[in-house]
Design a protein around this motif. Structure first.
Motif, PDB file in Angstrom:
ATOM      1  N   VAL A   4       0.841  -1.194   0.000  1.00 20.83           N
ATOM      2  CA  VAL A   4       0.000   0.000   0.000  1.00 20.83           C
ATOM      3  C   VAL A   4       0.873   1.240   0.000  1.00 20.83           C
ATOM      4  O   VAL A   4       2.078   1.173   0.231  1.00 20.83           O
ATOM      5  N   GLN A   5       0.244   2.370  -0.236  1.00 22.86           N
ATOM      6  CA  GLN A   5       0.930   3.656  -0.182  1.00 22.86           C
ATOM      7  C   GLN A   5       0.840   4.234   1.225  1.00 22.86           C
ATOM      8  O   GLN A   5      -0.095   3.923   1.981  1.00 22.86           O
ATOM      9  N   ALA A   6       1.782   5.060   1.554  1.00 24.75           N
ATOM     10  CA  ALA A   6       1.729   5.765   2.839  1.00 24.75           C
ATOM     11  C   ALA A   6       0.421   6.549   2.928  1.00 24.75           C
ATOM     12  O   ALA A   6      -0.011   7.177   1.955  1.00 24.75           O
ATOM     13  N   GLY A   7      -0.215   6.453   4.090  1.00 23.30           N
ATOM     14  CA  GLY A   7      -1.494   7.105   4.298  1.00 23.30           C
ATOM     15  C   GLY A   7      -2.690   6.201   4.069  1.00 23.30           C
ATOM     16  O   GLY A   7      -3.813   6.554   4.462  1.00 23.30           O
ATOM     17  N   ASP A   8      -2.472   5.084   3.422  1.00 24.32           N
ATOM     18  CA  ASP A   8      -3.563   4.138   3.156  1.00 24.32           C
ATOM     19  C   ASP A   8      -3.941   3.360   4.414  1.00 24.32           C
ATOM     20  O   ASP A   8      -3.282   3.470   5.459  1.00 24.32           O
ATOM     21  N   SER A   9      -4.971   2.540   4.261  1.00 28.97           N
ATOM     22  CA  SER A   9      -5.451   1.689   5.351  1.00 28.97           C
ATOM     23  C   SER A   9      -5.415   0.235   4.924  1.00 28.97           C
ATOM     24  O   SER A   9      -5.481  -0.087   3.727  1.00 28.97           O
ATOM     25  N   LEU A  10      -5.312  -0.636   5.909  1.00 36.21           N
ATOM     26  CA  LEU A  10      -5.403  -2.074   5.711  1.00 36.21           C
ATOM     27  C   LEU A  10      -6.128  -2.682   6.894  1.00 36.21           C
ATOM     28  O   LEU A  10      -6.018  -2.167   8.018  1.00 36.21           O
ATOM     29  N   ASN A  18      -4.767   2.343   9.998  1.00 32.29           N
ATOM     30  CA  ASN A  18      -5.002   3.554   9.212  1.00 32.29           C
ATOM     31  C   ASN A  18      -3.746   4.417   9.187  1.00 32.29           C
ATOM     32  O   ASN A  18      -2.834   4.220   9.995  1.00 32.29           O
ATOM     33  N   SER A  19      -3.730   5.350   8.274  1.00 33.56           N
ATOM     34  CA  SER A  19      -2.597   6.290   8.168  1.00 33.56           C
ATOM     35  C   SER A  19      -1.265   5.561   8.202  1.00 33.56           C
ATOM     36  O   SER A  19      -0.364   5.912   8.973  1.00 33.56           O
ATOM     37  N   LEU A  20      -1.153   4.546   7.375  1.00 31.32           N
ATOM     38  CA  LEU A  20       0.041   3.713   7.384  1.00 31.32           C
ATOM     39  C   LEU A  20       1.278   4.504   6.985  1.00 31.32           C
ATOM     40  O   LEU A  20       1.226   5.414   6.141  1.00 31.32           O
ATOM     41  N   LYS A  21       2.385   4.149   7.621  1.00 27.18           N
ATOM     42  CA  LYS A  21       3.675   4.796   7.365  1.00 27.18           C
ATOM     43  C   LYS A  21       4.668   3.739   6.883  1.00 27.18           C
ATOM     44  O   LYS A  21       4.471   2.547   7.105  1.00 27.18           O
ATOM     45  N   SER A  22       5.751   4.201   6.301  1.00 25.58           N
ATOM     46  CA  SER A  22       6.764   3.255   5.846  1.00 25.58           C
ATOM     47  C   SER A  22       7.336   2.450   7.015  1.00 25.58           C
ATOM     48  O   SER A  22       7.715   1.284   6.858  1.00 25.58           O
ATOM     49  N   ASP A  23       7.368   3.041   8.201  1.00 26.27           N
ATOM     50  CA  ASP A  23       7.858   2.326   9.396  1.00 26.27           C
ATOM     51  C   ASP A  23       6.954   1.165   9.795  1.00 26.27           C
ATOM     52  O   ASP A  23       7.354   0.351  10.623  1.00 26.27           O
ATOM     53  N   ASP A  24       5.751   1.122   9.243  1.00 25.07           N
ATOM     54  CA  ASP A  24       4.848   0.005   9.551  1.00 25.07           C
ATOM     55  C   ASP A  24       5.152  -1.227   8.703  1.00 25.07           C
ATOM     56  O   ASP A  24       4.549  -2.284   8.914  1.00 25.07           O
ATOM     57  N   ARG A  80       6.315 -15.183  25.349  1.00 20.93           N
ATOM     58  CA  ARG A  80       5.429 -15.979  26.197  1.00 20.93           C
ATOM     59  C   ARG A  80       4.107 -16.344  25.508  1.00 20.93           C
ATOM     60  O   ARG A  80       3.255 -16.976  26.125  1.00 20.93           O
ATOM     61  N   TYR A  81       3.986 -15.970  24.239  1.00 24.65           N
ATOM     62  CA  TYR A  81       2.747 -16.302  23.536  1.00 24.65           C
ATOM     63  C   TYR A  81       2.783 -17.761  23.107  1.00 24.65           C
ATOM     64  O   TYR A  81       3.785 -18.246  22.597  1.00 24.65           O
ATOM     65  N   ALA A  82       1.675 -18.453  23.309  1.00 23.03           N
ATOM     66  CA  ALA A  82       1.649 -19.893  23.118  1.00 23.03           C
ATOM     67  C   ALA A  82       1.507 -20.290  21.650  1.00 23.03           C
ATOM     68  O   ALA A  82       2.099 -21.287  21.221  1.00 23.03           O
ATOM     69  N   TYR A  83       0.692 -19.571  20.924  1.00 28.13           N
ATOM     70  CA  TYR A  83       0.392 -19.960  19.549  1.00 28.13           C
ATOM     71  C   TYR A  83       0.667 -18.791  18.609  1.00 28.13           C
ATOM     72  O   TYR A  83       0.414 -17.627  18.955  1.00 28.13           O
ATOM     73  N   TRP A  84       1.145 -19.148  17.413  1.00 36.77           N
ATOM     74  CA  TRP A  84       1.514 -18.151  16.418  1.00 36.77           C
ATOM     75  C   TRP A  84       1.005 -18.545  15.040  1.00 36.77           C
ATOM     76  O   TRP A  84       0.965 -19.732  14.692  1.00 36.77           O
ATOM     77  N   GLY A  85       0.663 -17.527  14.257  1.00 42.90           N
ATOM     78  CA  GLY A  85       0.367 -17.755  12.858  1.00 42.90           C
ATOM     79  C   GLY A  85       1.628 -17.663  12.022  1.00 42.90           C
ATOM     80  O   GLY A  85       2.728 -17.456  12.548  1.00 42.90           O
ATOM     81  N   GLN A  86       1.457 -17.787  10.719  1.00 45.08           N
ATOM     82  CA  GLN A  86       2.605 -17.795   9.821  1.00 45.08           C
ATOM     83  C   GLN A  86       2.990 -16.384   9.371  1.00 45.08           C
ATOM     84  O   GLN A  86       4.064 -16.187   8.811  1.00 45.08           O
ATOM     85  N   GLY A  87       2.121 -15.431   9.602  1.00 44.95           N
ATOM     86  CA  GLY A  87       2.418 -14.043   9.287  1.00 44.95           C
ATOM     87  C   GLY A  87       1.877 -13.603   7.938  1.00 44.95           C
ATOM     88  O   GLY A  87       1.664 -14.420   7.035  1.00 44.95           O
ATOM     89  N   THR A  88       1.662 -12.305   7.824  1.00 42.70           N
ATOM     90  CA  THR A  88       1.251 -11.703   6.559  1.00 42.70           C
ATOM     91  C   THR A  88       2.080 -10.431   6.351  1.00 42.70           C
ATOM     92  O   THR A  88       2.266  -9.647   7.278  1.00 42.70           O
ATOM     93  N   GLN A  89       2.582 -10.267   5.148  1.00 41.53           N
ATOM     94  CA  GLN A  89       3.474  -9.153   4.860  1.00 41.53           C
ATOM     95  C   GLN A  89       2.682  -7.880   4.607  1.00 41.53           C
ATOM     96  O   GLN A  89       1.737  -7.862   3.808  1.00 41.53           O
ATOM     97  N   VAL A  90       3.103  -6.819   5.270  1.00 45.26           N
ATOM     98  CA  VAL A  90       2.569  -5.480   5.005  1.00 45.26           C
ATOM     99  C   VAL A  90       3.739  -4.609   4.548  1.00 45.26           C
ATOM    100  O   VAL A  90       4.737  -4.496   5.247  1.00 45.26           O
ATOM    101  N   THR A  91       3.596  -4.043   3.377  1.00 41.43           N
ATOM    102  CA  THR A  91       4.629  -3.174   2.832  1.00 41.43           C
ATOM    103  C   THR A  91       4.000  -1.829   2.518  1.00 41.43           C
ATOM    104  O   THR A  91       3.013  -1.757   1.776  1.00 41.43           O
ATOM    105  N   VAL A  92       4.580  -0.793   3.105  1.00 36.87           N
ATOM    106  CA  VAL A  92       4.065   0.561   2.907  1.00 36.87           C
ATOM    107  C   VAL A  92       5.113   1.357   2.142  1.00 36.87           C
ATOM    108  O   VAL A  92       6.224   1.552   2.625  1.00 36.87           O
ATOM    109  N   SER A  93       4.754   1.789   0.971  1.00 39.96           N
ATOM    110  CA  SER A  93       5.694   2.555   0.157  1.00 39.96           C
ATOM    111  C   SER A  93       5.407   4.045   0.314  1.00 39.96           C
ATOM    112  O   SER A  93       4.252   4.464   0.453  1.00 39.96           O
ATOM    113  N   SER A  94       6.489   4.793   0.326  1.00 37.04           N
ATOM    114  CA  SER A  94       6.349   6.237   0.500  1.00 37.04           C
ATOM    115  C   SER A  94       6.563   6.952  -0.832  1.00 37.04           C
ATOM    116  O   SER A  94       6.341   8.148  -0.924  1.00 37.04           O
TER     117      SER A  94
END
Length: 122
Positions: free
Chosen positions: A12-18, A84-90, A108-122
């Motif tokens: 997404v672009q900076a400022g967008d939402s996910l 909301n208001s996503l930044k490149s640091d996100d 200390r978290y017992a269960y984890w997912g595999q993750g999803t990539q979020v990329t914020v371009s500026s």
């Protein structure tokens, strides 16, 4: 068998939402705290947000406070993160996790997912 499956990431672009989603199964979802944790390249895992089993208590990292909202639907055994208001640091891989108590220490978290990539371009 415990499963946490994240979805909703993307470029997404900076400022967008996910809106990230996490579908949970294999454990008593409604008794667990649910968490969102992220890890950027070359950095340690970072707590993002937490929500209590009943949804009445929520916590946010200072870095995202005011820009993200965590929620859960116990009937659907799902947890969400509206960003909301996503930044490149996100930019990071976002993980869904579960624990039977509140812990700020992500190890200390017992269960984890595999993750999803979020990329914020500026």
């Amino acid at each position: 068998q415990v499963q946490l499956v994240e979805s909703g990431g993307g470029l997404v672009q900076a400022g967008d939402s996910l809106r990230l989603s996490c579908a949970a199964s294999g454990f008593t979802f409604f008794t667990y705290w649910m968490y969102w944790v992220r890890q950027a390249p070359g950095k340690e895992r970072e707590f993002v947000s937490a929500i209590s089993a009943g949804g009445g208590r929520v916590y946010y990292a200072d870095s995202v406070k005011g820009r993200v909202t965590i929620s859960r639907d116990n009937a659907k055994t799902a947890v969400y993160l509206q960003m909301n208001s996503l930044k490149s640091d996100d930019t990071a891989v976002y993980y869904c996790a579960a624990a039977d108590h509140y812990f700020s220490d992500t190890s200390r978290y017992a269960y984890w997912g595999q993750g999803t990539q979020v990329t914020v371009s500026s």
